[in-house]
Design a protein around this motif. Sequence first.
Motif, mmCIF file in Angstrom:
data_model
loop_
_atom_site.group_PDB
_atom_site.id
_atom_site.type_symbol
_atom_site.label_atom_id
_atom_site.label_comp_id
_atom_site.label_asym_id
_atom_site.label_seq_id
_atom_site.Cartn_x
_atom_site.Cartn_y
_atom_site.Cartn_z
ATOM 1 N N LEU A 1 2.127 4.579 4.868
ATOM 2 C CA LEU A 1 2.603 5.508 5.950
ATOM 3 C C LEU A 1 3.317 6.443 5.613
ATOM 4 N N PRO A 2 3.406 7.347 6.403
ATOM 5 C CA PRO A 2 4.113 8.875 6.136
ATOM 6 C C PRO A 2 5.714 8.519 6.244
ATOM 7 N N SER A 3 6.205 7.432 6.682
ATOM 8 C CA SER A 3 7.639 7.121 6.543
ATOM 9 C C SER A 3 7.608 5.555 6.232
ATOM 10 N N GLY A 4 8.557 5.518 5.003
ATOM 11 C CA GLY A 4 8.753 4.186 4.387
ATOM 12 C C GLY A 4 7.793 3.572 3.265
ATOM 13 N N CYS A 5 6.974 4.623 2.964
ATOM 14 C CA CYS A 5 6.194 4.243 1.776
ATOM 15 C C CYS A 5 6.182 5.258 0.734
ATOM 16 N N PRO A 6 6.866 4.943 -0.249
ATOM 17 C CA PRO A 6 7.229 6.043 -1.324
ATOM 18 C C PRO A 6 5.992 6.464 -1.838
ATOM 19 N N SER A 7 4.752 5.882 -2.016
ATOM 20 C CA SER A 7 3.632 6.325 -2.798
ATOM 21 C C SER A 7 2.711 7.286 -1.781
ATOM 22 N N TYR A 8 3.309 7.569 -0.398
ATOM 23 C CA TYR A 8 2.617 8.396 0.348
ATOM 24 C C TYR A 8 1.773 9.552 -0.007
ATOM 25 N N ASP A 9 2.717 10.246 -0.734
ATOM 26 C CA ASP A 9 1.928 11.758 -1.185
ATOM 27 C C ASP A 9 1.161 11.313 -2.608
ATOM 28 N N ARG A 10 1.068 10.215 -3.046
ATOM 29 C CA ARG A 10 0.410 10.053 -4.559
ATOM 30 C C ARG A 10 -0.745 9.683 -4.759
ATOM 31 N N VAL A 11 -1.335 9.564 -3.435
ATOM 32 C CA VAL A 11 -2.963 9.368 -3.599
ATOM 33 C C VAL A 11 -3.603 10.513 -3.893
ATOM 34 N N ALA A 12 -4.385 10.497 -4.849
ATOM 35 C CA ALA A 12 -5.284 11.846 -5.351
ATOM 36 C C ALA A 12 -6.316 12.169 -4.117
ATOM 37 N N PRO A 13 -6.428 13.364 -3.647
ATOM 38 C CA PRO A 13 -7.231 13.870 -2.815
ATOM 39 C C PRO A 13 -8.428 13.383 -2.700
ATOM 40 N N ARG A 14 -9.119 13.066 -3.719
ATOM 41 C CA ARG A 14 -10.630 12.705 -3.927
ATOM 42 C C ARG A 14 -10.388 11.008 -3.467
ATOM 43 N N ASN A 15 -9.639 10.588 -3.410
ATOM 44 C CA ASN A 15 -9.358 8.883 -3.104
ATOM 45 C C ASN A 15 -8.797 8.704 -1.720
ATOM 46 N N GLN A 16 -8.575 9.708 -1.107
ATOM 47 C CA GLN A 16 -7.980 9.556 0.400
ATOM 48 C C GLN A 16 -8.792 9.366 1.428
ATOM 49 N N VAL A 17 -8.342 8.443 2.262
ATOM 50 C CA VAL A 17 -9.356 8.062 3.649
ATOM 51 C C VAL A 17 -8.113 7.996 4.358
ATOM 52 N N HIS A 18 -8.206 8.775 5.594
ATOM 53 C CA HIS A 18 -7.244 9.299 6.633
ATOM 54 C C HIS A 18 -7.607 8.159 7.898
ATOM 55 N N PHE A 19 -6.397 7.654 8.353
ATOM 56 C CA PHE A 19 -6.612 6.874 9.585
ATOM 57 C C PHE A 19 -5.489 7.335 10.785
#
Length: 317
Positions: free
Chosen positions: A280-298
């Motif tokens: 989640l964009p709030s409360g999840c420290p690793s939110y911005d650490r997922v490599a772009p090639r591995n991202q899936v958006h919901f």
Amino acid sequence: MKSLADLFVAVLLCLFVSISFADAPTSFSAAKATAKREVFLDERAVSQGDLYCGCRWDWVGRSGGRVDASSCGYETRAQQTRAERIEWEHIVPAWVFGHQRQCWQNGGRRNCVMNDPVFRVMEADLFNLYPSVGEVNGDRSNFQYAMIGRAPAQYGACTSKVDFQQRVAEPRDDVKGLVARVHFYMYDRYGLSMSRQQQQLLMAWSRQYPVTEWEQEWSNRTARVMGHSNPFVTGDRVWSLGYRPTRDGVVSPGPVATPAQGASSTGGIIGNRNSKVYHLPSGCPSYDRVAPRNQVHFDTEAAAVAAGFRKAGNCSD
């Protein structure tokens, strides 16, 4: 023991600090009146036009204005009354920063105004307020900014666009850098979470549309009232991916809301296609650490769960 001279200097310093911040508004209604009186008070400001369409206006009443549609070629889309008046746009919508406060989850904007001093400070922050044609302000609603591309003109010669189906808005080119630097300021000062996609877009706009003479003057006028500057306009700070907010403006402790199961997230939910974990964009420290090639958006947690993802274990409850 301090000397009388030392005490005198200390008293003067306290008085100076008190005076410096005496004019900073403490409510949204006060902020609108202060912005009219102290920032957008003269021909120089009006000649720059409103935020979305570059329309001139005439001030009417305590904080409102009447739009001069002929000055910008504005044509009403649907709401004539709002098209004729100037309203005050929160460039970062109150809905967006409010949804990252627990007060909003417990009773919406009214509850935040009544019970959350940090929310009241954010709502009254003059760096986030700009005059706008009321109809476009209403159409933009709480939509995020995005590139919309080719689309039929909605407001005559006004080039700002709103995609109601996708729930996004694209401001005219002249203010894209300005709105980007306002976002950086608000997210930095109040410790907000911004999606990677939104960061990338705003960073591109900030580079493509550097600070103008008017933006610098507007920022300086606002700083004289607020008692501090926007460091992303002065160049003292630069936003980059993974930027860690300073939270300079969080004047008292306040819980940050974690979106409820199934609720729409203000920054977008990011899943990792390899680990099948979502953040989640709030409360999840690793939110911005997922490599772009591995991202899936919901759009919602429910959608992520339905796709076989689980919430990251380091997210706060």
